[in-house]
Design an enzyme around this catalytic site. Structure first.
Site, PDB file in Angstrom:
ATOM      1  N   LEU A  91       1.021  -0.904  -0.091  1.00  0.00           N
ATOM      2  CA  LEU A  91      -0.011  -0.246   0.201  1.00  0.00           C
ATOM      3  C   LEU A  91       1.132   0.892  -0.181  1.00  0.00           C
ATOM      4  O   LEU A  91       0.778   2.175   1.222  1.00  0.00           O
ATOM      5  CB  LEU A  91      -1.072   0.086   1.316  1.00  0.00           C
ATOM      6  CG  LEU A  91      -2.157   1.054   1.094  1.00  0.00           C
ATOM      7  CD1 LEU A  91      -2.764   1.344   0.185  1.00  0.00           C
ATOM      8  CD2 LEU A  91      -2.959   0.750   2.856  1.00  0.00           C
ATOM      9  N   PRO A  92       1.661   1.138  -1.465  1.00  0.00           N
ATOM     10  CA  PRO A  92       2.439   2.787  -1.095  1.00  0.00           C
ATOM     11  C   PRO A  92       1.327   4.087  -1.103  1.00  0.00           C
ATOM     12  O   PRO A  92       0.762   4.445  -1.366  1.00  0.00           O
ATOM     13  CB  PRO A  92       2.973   2.575  -2.357  1.00  0.00           C
ATOM     14  CG  PRO A  92       3.039   1.155  -2.905  1.00  0.00           C
ATOM     15  CD  PRO A  92       1.638   0.460  -2.741  1.00  0.00           C
ATOM     16  N   HIS A  93       2.178   4.811  -0.660  1.00  0.00           N
ATOM     17  CA  HIS A  93       1.423   6.015  -0.385  1.00  0.00           C
ATOM     18  C   HIS A  93       2.418   7.500  -0.540  1.00  0.00           C
ATOM     19  O   HIS A  93       3.246   6.926   0.592  1.00  0.00           O
ATOM     20  CB  HIS A  93      -0.154   6.244   0.838  1.00  0.00           C
ATOM     21  CG  HIS A  93       0.281   5.758   2.346  1.00  0.00           C
ATOM     22  ND1 HIS A  93       1.146   4.654   2.253  1.00  0.00           N
ATOM     23  CD2 HIS A  93       0.493   5.963   3.346  1.00  0.00           C
ATOM     24  CE1 HIS A  93       1.127   4.161   3.913  1.00  0.00           C
ATOM     25  NE2 HIS A  93       1.322   4.866   4.104  1.00  0.00           N
ATOM     26  N   ALA A  94       1.585   8.299  -0.523  1.00  0.00           N
ATOM     27  CA  ALA A  94       2.159   9.220   0.178  1.00  0.00           C
ATOM     28  C   ALA A  94       1.193  10.775  -0.227  1.00  0.00           C
ATOM     29  O   ALA A  94       0.031  10.882  -0.966  1.00  0.00           O
ATOM     30  CB  ALA A  94       3.029   9.928  -1.328  1.00  0.00           C
ATOM     31  N   TYR A 112      -7.712  10.146   5.165  1.00  0.00           N
ATOM     32  CA  TYR A 112      -6.475   9.960   5.263  1.00  0.00           C
ATOM     33  C   TYR A 112      -5.956   8.234   5.934  1.00  0.00           C
ATOM     34  O   TYR A 112      -6.004   7.897   4.800  1.00  0.00           O
ATOM     35  CB  TYR A 112      -4.965  10.645   5.311  1.00  0.00           C
ATOM     36  CG  TYR A 112      -3.903  10.323   4.907  1.00  0.00           C
ATOM     37  CD1 TYR A 112      -3.025   9.307   3.398  1.00  0.00           C
ATOM     38  CD2 TYR A 112      -2.483  10.698   6.148  1.00  0.00           C
ATOM     39  CE1 TYR A 112      -2.219   8.951   3.279  1.00  0.00           C
ATOM     40  CE2 TYR A 112      -1.847   9.999   5.524  1.00  0.00           C
ATOM     41  CZ  TYR A 112      -1.446   9.289   3.956  1.00  0.00           C
ATOM     42  OH  TYR A 112       0.325   8.194   3.881  1.00  0.00           O
TER      43      TYR A 112
END
Length: 167
Positions: free
Chosen positions: A77-80, A125
């Site tokens: 779950l890459p997130h930025a 978020y």
């Protein structure tokens, strides 16, 4: 069933599905590492939504350096947080050959749901991250994603997902 029809019929069961669009889904891509995955999805966001791909890659890599976003079981779950983004946005990538992602279980990753959120952040978020993690940790859901024949079939799975996922 087309994307428009699903939305019109209000099938959106998961709150996070409203941030994922079929055009942000890439299946069976050839990449060999995280950087290539991040470049691929960033290019998709730039082409489809006029977002800055360099900023996206930089944000995803910076977050990944803090700690791996792999959840185990072959998913990540890459997130930025992205400056200038007005609402969360998601993309999904399924790779042809699993790649190393420093997962807690040591397994390579073949499916990544990428989440971009506005830089100012919010409680939403954290809620989105938790719900996505629940979906990706559901074995039947992962199996169905792995078997999805095209981007619309994968998108429909996300749209219809809910806790205690069932076909």
């Amino acid at each position: 069933m087309g994307a428009e029809k699903l939305v019109q019929q209000d099938f959106l069961k998961s709150s996070f599905a409203k941030f994922l669009f079929p055009e942000n889904i890439r299946l069976d891509v050839h990449v060999s590492n995280k950087a290539e995955v991040f470049s691929l999805i960033a290019a998709t966001f730039e082409r489809e939504h006029q977002l800055n791909s360099a900023q996206i890659c930089q944000g995803l890599m910076a977050r990944e350096k803090l700690e791996s976003t792999a959840l185990g079981c072959g998913v990540a779950l890459p997130h930025a947080q992205i400056a200038g983004l007005s609402a969360p946005m998601m993309g999904f990538v399924r790779v042809r050959s699993p790649i190393d992602f420093d997962a807690p279980d040591g397994q390579p990753v073949s499916a990544m749901l990428v989440l971009l959120v506005p830089a100012k952040g919010s409680q939403e978020y954290l809620q989105i991250l938790a719900e996505i993690a629940d979906a990706l940790c559901d074995e039947r859901f992962r199996d169905d994603l792995h078997a999805a024949s095209d981007q619309y079939a994968a998108w429909e799975l996300f749209v219809r997902w809910r806790p205690a996922y069932a076909h």
